[in-house]
Design a protein around this motif. Structure first.
Motif, mmCIF file in Angstrom:
data_model
loop_
_atom_site.group_PDB
_atom_site.id
_atom_site.type_symbol
_atom_site.label_atom_id
_atom_site.label_comp_id
_atom_site.label_asym_id
_atom_site.label_seq_id
_atom_site.Cartn_x
_atom_site.Cartn_y
_atom_site.Cartn_z
ATOM 1 N N TRP A 12 0.685 -1.239 -0.017
ATOM 2 C CA TRP A 12 0.042 0.047 0.029
ATOM 3 C C TRP A 12 0.562 1.190 -0.066
ATOM 4 O O TRP A 12 0.973 1.931 -0.784
ATOM 5 C CB TRP A 12 -0.864 -0.118 1.383
ATOM 6 N N ARG A 13 1.879 1.325 1.067
ATOM 7 C CA ARG A 13 2.564 2.440 1.011
ATOM 8 C C ARG A 13 3.516 2.578 -0.182
ATOM 9 O O ARG A 13 3.700 3.919 -0.558
ATOM 10 C CB ARG A 13 3.601 2.459 2.305
ATOM 11 N N MET A 14 4.021 1.622 -1.023
ATOM 12 C CA MET A 14 4.719 1.880 -2.130
ATOM 13 C C MET A 14 3.787 2.237 -3.180
ATOM 14 O O MET A 14 4.282 3.047 -4.006
ATOM 15 C CB MET A 14 5.110 0.299 -2.416
ATOM 16 N N MET A 15 2.603 2.036 -3.256
ATOM 17 C CA MET A 15 1.783 2.411 -4.265
ATOM 18 C C MET A 15 1.363 3.908 -4.112
ATOM 19 O O MET A 15 1.521 4.742 -5.099
ATOM 20 C CB MET A 15 0.427 1.878 -4.223
ATOM 21 N N PHE A 16 1.226 4.512 -2.876
ATOM 22 C CA PHE A 16 1.171 5.742 -2.557
ATOM 23 C C PHE A 16 2.239 6.491 -3.070
ATOM 24 O O PHE A 16 2.239 7.751 -3.315
ATOM 25 C CB PHE A 16 0.808 6.067 -1.021
#
Length: 518
Positions: free
Chosen positions: A159-163
């Protein structure tokens, strides 16, 4: 204030059915890391070549070219660094507040000295104009962590990588069209006026051109990778899209440079007029990208700058007519600018043969770009090739009728690290709600119908009381940073995989009220 975000527990405590396993989540692959490293290399090459060329002009005493080259490097970089640091301030301040407000998390939250070190480090990074480099490295780190961690932690890092990928894509797209595009036109104009190409000029112009083409393709790829309602773009498609934009932008920039070398004043008038027309066209199309009206207008003005050089899809629906209109206008402008230069260029510095060569370069480069555009849409489009049964990818084919199912505003699943939402869950999308509803609420799901709905077999659902953003815009949770923090907190606290679901405007009002308020 802000949109309501709810975490709904699954029926039966989230237990899974035997044989009802969720679809496999997308994992971070080696090629994804290589793509990030290549993007970082392009970013370095673009900035370093421009600074090297500016120093070269200064040493040779060409102060006017030195000032313009350095201006097109520093001013856009300062704007992007300020925006990047503003995002960091919001994210870090919100994360510190959340950790300090929780008794459980306060013990492991960053201490005062650690917070000060983070502030100083980020301030130094952005002061040195390395904010994008830091974000690229952070994207790579989060992606690798999502590959190495256990399942629950892997989802959280993905999730954090996509953000972070969304952030760096937006920042780099803004920077390339504020810095690389004018830098490319400037250096080409200098080459035409001097009637010679120096190695550093060619290197700087090539790096700017590659940076422009790369970032458009990279932006579209990251955007599609974040949307479960759209098929992901393959790396073959991304490379062909780079070639498409590289040749069309090259033809556009050369035509600009030729015209500007003879008609400096009229070139400025032409650029401003074209930008105003394109911006008005975009605003008239009623885009839906940002969270407020004024942010939407600013976004449309930035896209108007992009439209000076290349096509950029900003609206949901069939784009073939808008794309054809844009490229007809671009072809006409390129032809007019090149012909006017050919009629009035200085015969003392440029021979007729060289002039014909430049005209052929403009026309052949544009033709090659259109050729690769057809290759992409007819063979490598994520929706399928032109001659497949679906035939949804080619711009000259009719899109097949949509299959019966839930409305498009219901998110079938979040980014690809999470399982898909089942049809039964989409049927239960919330309807219109009053804006005063509490922000965080939890309740058990409503009992399913005896025969019409299949029992829920997956984890909880994070429901966002907003209509889903239309493609090609980012979803609301990619744009609104408040939603990011909320979703990350709920996802991390959930023992099972949550799913996202946006409000469906046509769905009826839910009667059952929430029982527990967090």
């Amino acid at each position: 204030g802000g949109p309501a975000v709810r975490l709904e527990s699954p029926e039966g405590g989230g237990e899974r059915r035997a044989g009802g396993a969720a679809p496999p989540a997308r994992r971070y692959r080696l090629r994804d890391g290589c793509w990030v490293l290549c993007a970082l290399l392009v970013c370095f090459a673009d900035g370093a070549s421009d600074l090297w060329l500016a120093a070269h002009y200064y040493v040779r005493g060409q102060r006017w070219w030195f000032g313009l080259t350095l201006l097109f490097v520093l001013l856009p970089s300062l704007v992007v660094q300020l925006l990047s640091f503003r995002w960091f301030v919001y994210d870090f301040a919100a994360g510190t507040k959340d950790s300090a407000g929780s008794t459980k998390d306060s013990a492991r939250g960053p201490r005062g000295c650690c917070r000060l070190c983070v502030w100083l480090l980020q301030g130094l990074i952005h002061l040195l104009q390395l904010g994008q480099v830091w974000r690229y490295l952070r994207t790579l780190y989060l992606g690798l962590q999502s590959r190495w961690q256990a399942e629950h932690r892997r989802r959280h890092f993905y999730w954090r990588m996509m953000f972070e990928s969304a952030d760096i894509s937006m920042l780099r797209l803004l920077e390339t069209f504020l810095k690389s595009a004018p830098q490319l036109v400037l250096q080409l104009s200098i080459m035409v006026q001097q009637n010679s190409i120096e190695p550093l000029q060619g290197l700087s112009a090539s790096a700017s051109l590659v940076s422009l083409a790369w970032m458009i393709a990279s932006y579209q790829k990251v955007l599609r990778d974040s949307r479960e309602d759209k098929m992901p773009m393959s790396y073959k498609g991304a490379v062909v899209q780079i070639l498409w934009h590289l040749f069309t932008i090259a033809a556009r920039a050369i035509a600009f440079a030729l015209f500007a070398s003879v008609f400096q004043l009229y070139f400025g008038i032409f650029i401003v007029t074209h930008w105003c027309i394109m911006t008005f066209w975009i605003i008239q199309g009623e885009t839906d990208f940002c969270m407020s009206k004024w942010e939407e207008i600013i976004y449309n003005m930035v896209v108007g700058i992009i439209y000076i050089f290349c096509w950029f899809n900003v609206k949901e629906g069939r784009s073939r007519y808008r794309m054809c209109i844009y490229y007809i206008i671009t072809l006409s402008e390129n032809a007019a600018l090149t012909v006017l230069w050919f009629l009035y260029y200085d015969r003392k510095t440029t021979s007729d043969f060289d002039a014909l060569i430049l005209v052929c370069v403009v026309s052949s480069s544009f033709a090659l770009g259109i050729f690769f555009m057809f290759i992409y849409y007819c063979l490598l489009h994520p929706n399928g090739p032109m001659f497949s049964p679906r035939a949804g990818g080619c711009i000259f084919r009719q899109r097949p009728a949509p299959a019966p199912g839930p409305p498009a505003d219901a998110v079938t699943s979040p980014p690809r690290s999470l399982p898909r939402t089942t049809g039964g869950e989409r049927d239960g999308a919330p309807g219109e709600r009053d804006s005063c509803v509490p922000v965080f609420q939890v309740r058990p799901c409503a009992p399913p119908a005896p025969a019409a709905r299949a029992p829920r077999t997956e984890g909880p659902v994070i429901r966002i009381d907003l209509p889903r953003k239309k493609y090609p815009a980012w979803d609301a949770h990619f744009i609104d940073r408040r939603l990011r923090k909320t979703i990350l907190a709920l996802e991390y606290a959930s023992p099972t995989t949550p799913r996202l679901q946006y409000r469906t405007p046509g769905a009826p009002q839910e009667v059952l009220e929430y029982e527990t308020t967090v």
